[in-house]
Design a protein around this motif. Structure first.
Motif, PDB file in Angstrom:
ATOM      1  N   GLU A   1      17.559 -14.331 -20.530  1.00 15.35           N
ATOM      2  CA  GLU A   1      18.397 -13.698 -19.521  1.00 15.35           C
ATOM      3  C   GLU A   1      18.580 -14.641 -18.340  1.00 15.35           C
ATOM      4  OE1 GLU A   1      16.264 -10.138 -18.590  1.00 15.35           O
ATOM      5  OE2 GLU A   1      17.425  -8.934 -20.011  1.00 15.35           O
ATOM      6  N   GLU A   2      19.791 -14.669 -17.813  1.00 15.83           N
ATOM      7  CA  GLU A   2      20.073 -15.521 -16.656  1.00 15.83           C
ATOM      8  C   GLU A   2      19.514 -14.879 -15.391  1.00 15.83           C
ATOM      9  OE1 GLU A   2      23.830 -17.900 -14.588  1.00 15.83           O
ATOM     10  OE2 GLU A   2      24.160 -16.423 -16.185  1.00 15.83           O
ATOM     11  N   LEU A   3      18.780 -15.654 -14.598  1.00 10.97           N
ATOM     12  CA  LEU A   3      18.186 -15.146 -13.376  1.00 10.97           C
ATOM     13  C   LEU A   3      19.260 -14.975 -12.295  1.00 10.97           C
ATOM     14  CD1 LEU A   3      14.991 -17.396 -13.254  1.00 10.97           C
ATOM     15  CD2 LEU A   3      15.119 -14.987 -13.902  1.00 10.97           C
ATOM     16  N   PRO A   4      19.147 -13.949 -11.457  1.00 11.19           N
ATOM     17  CA  PRO A   4      20.132 -13.768 -10.383  1.00 11.19           C
ATOM     18  C   PRO A   4      20.132 -14.929  -9.393  1.00 11.19           C
ATOM     19  CG  PRO A   4      18.271 -12.270 -10.108  1.00 11.19           C
ATOM     20  CD  PRO A   4      18.131 -12.884 -11.452  1.00 11.19           C
ATOM     21  N   ARG A   5      18.943 -15.506  -9.181  1.00 10.78           N
ATOM     22  CA  ARG A   5      18.806 -16.676  -8.306  1.00 10.78           C
ATOM     23  C   ARG A   5      17.906 -17.698  -8.976  1.00 10.78           C
ATOM     24  NH1 ARG A   5      17.834 -14.273  -2.155  1.00 10.78           N
ATOM     25  NH2 ARG A   5      19.849 -13.129  -1.990  1.00 10.78           N
TER      26      ARG A   5
ATOM     27  N   TRP B   1      16.823 -19.506 -16.249  1.00 10.31           N
ATOM     28  CA  TRP B   1      16.749 -18.513 -17.311  1.00 10.31           C
ATOM     29  C   TRP B   1      15.359 -17.880 -17.374  1.00 10.31           C
ATOM     30  CZ3 TRP B   1      21.295 -17.479 -19.672  1.00 10.31           C
ATOM     31  CH2 TRP B   1      22.296 -18.457 -19.598  1.00 10.31           C
ATOM     32  N   ARG B   2      15.304 -16.643 -17.775  1.00 14.33           N
ATOM     33  CA  ARG B   2      14.057 -15.919 -18.035  1.00 14.33           C
ATOM     34  C   ARG B   2      13.892 -15.779 -19.539  1.00 14.33           C
ATOM     35  NH1 ARG B   2      13.222 -10.126 -18.699  1.00 14.33           N
ATOM     36  NH2 ARG B   2      11.006  -9.601 -18.420  1.00 14.33           N
ATOM     37  N   GLN B   3      12.845 -16.405 -20.055  1.00 18.35           N
ATOM     38  CA  GLN B   3      12.605 -16.377 -21.487  1.00 18.35           C
ATOM     39  C   GLN B   3      12.103 -15.002 -21.914  1.00 18.35           C
ATOM     40  OE1 GLN B   3      13.504 -18.788 -23.470  1.00 18.35           O
ATOM     41  NE2 GLN B   3      14.073 -20.165 -21.779  1.00 18.35           N
ATOM     42  N   ARG B   4      12.554 -14.549 -23.088  1.00 22.62           N
ATOM     43  CA  ARG B   4      12.140 -13.253 -23.605  1.00 22.62           C
ATOM     44  C   ARG B   4      11.766 -13.364 -25.080  1.00 22.62           C
ATOM     45  NH1 ARG B   4      15.777  -8.245 -22.781  1.00 22.62           N
ATOM     46  NH2 ARG B   4      17.264  -9.523 -23.935  1.00 22.62           N
TER      47      ARG B   4
END
Length: 230
Positions: free
Chosen positions: A178-182, A195-198
């Motif tokens: 998911e793309e981070l807002p900041r 990016w936030r890895q999931r």
């Protein structure tokens, strides 16, 4: 090697080691049904192995009385109206793939296409085939043309289940990030983290962070709830 995966969250639902028989297919489908919420009947997609259809009909069927004029009523085991099952049929000539078609075994094409809008436009088995490659890379006894020998079928099954937990909870999936807002600054002169890895477990809502292997191995599984006879 048998497996079942949720194409949307990439969660690996079942892993089985066994021959291509109806008994093994029944075990795989039974495991999938046991981890689904009550009353949920998802869209099933597989290759053209006939055992899948029989196993699904066993778990998602009901007795239906068929009326016949002038004859005695006859009961038949029929699929539930909510059951949707499609197959990918591959045609081979001299061990070469010459064509791929799709067919609906249970349900209608309209209901199948309606469900496929969330994961893709076509009926395919690419998700589970890619996971098969990952499992074979992590279980030494399943490597093709390797020198490792499986001591027993039960031992290989235990290794596959361990890799299933690692895949679901510890291994981030590139398509699920998911793309981070900041962007978050990193140490040194490196670029910012965007990016936030999931993991599949995070995408399915059963985990809130990427697990370490030590967390998986040290996790205490609660005892299975059993009904006590009165």
């Amino acid at each position: 090697l048998w497996g079942a995966i949720d194409a949307e969250s990439k969660l690996l639902l079942a892993v089985e080691i066994g021959d291509r028989s109806l008994a093994t297919a029944q075990r795989v489908v039974h495991t999938v049904v046991s981890v689904l919420a009550m009353g949920v009947v998802p869209l099933f997609v597989s290759d053209q192995l006939a055992a899948y259809g029989k196993a699904l009909l066993t778990h998602y069927g009901e007795w239906v009385e068929q009326r016949r004029e002038g004859r005695r009523r006859k009961r038949r085991w029929m699929p539930l109206p909510a059951l949707r099952y499609a197959q990918v049929v591959k045609r081979r000539t001299r061990r070469r793939l010459v064509g791929v078609t799709q067919r609906v075994v249970y349900g209608t094409w309209e209901s199948v296409r309606e469900t496929l809008r969330a994961v893709g436009p076509r009926v395919n088995t690419s998700s589970i085939e890619r996971v098969n490659r990952t499992l074979r890379a992590h279980v030494a006894a399943l490597v093709r043309r390797g020198e490792h020998v499986a001591k027993s079928e039960a031992g290989v099954a235990r290794q596959a289940v361990l890799v299933q937990g690692y895949y679901n909870l510890c291994l981030p999936h590139g398509s699920l990030r998911e793309e981070l807002p900041r962007p978050i600054p990193t140490k040194g002169t490196g670029s910012r983290k965007k990016w936030r890895q999931r993991t599949p477990g995070m995408a399915a809502g059963i985990a809130d962070h990427v697990w370490k292997m030590s967390e998986l191995l040290l996790f205490r599984v609660p005892p299975w709830r059993q009904q006590v006879a009165v």
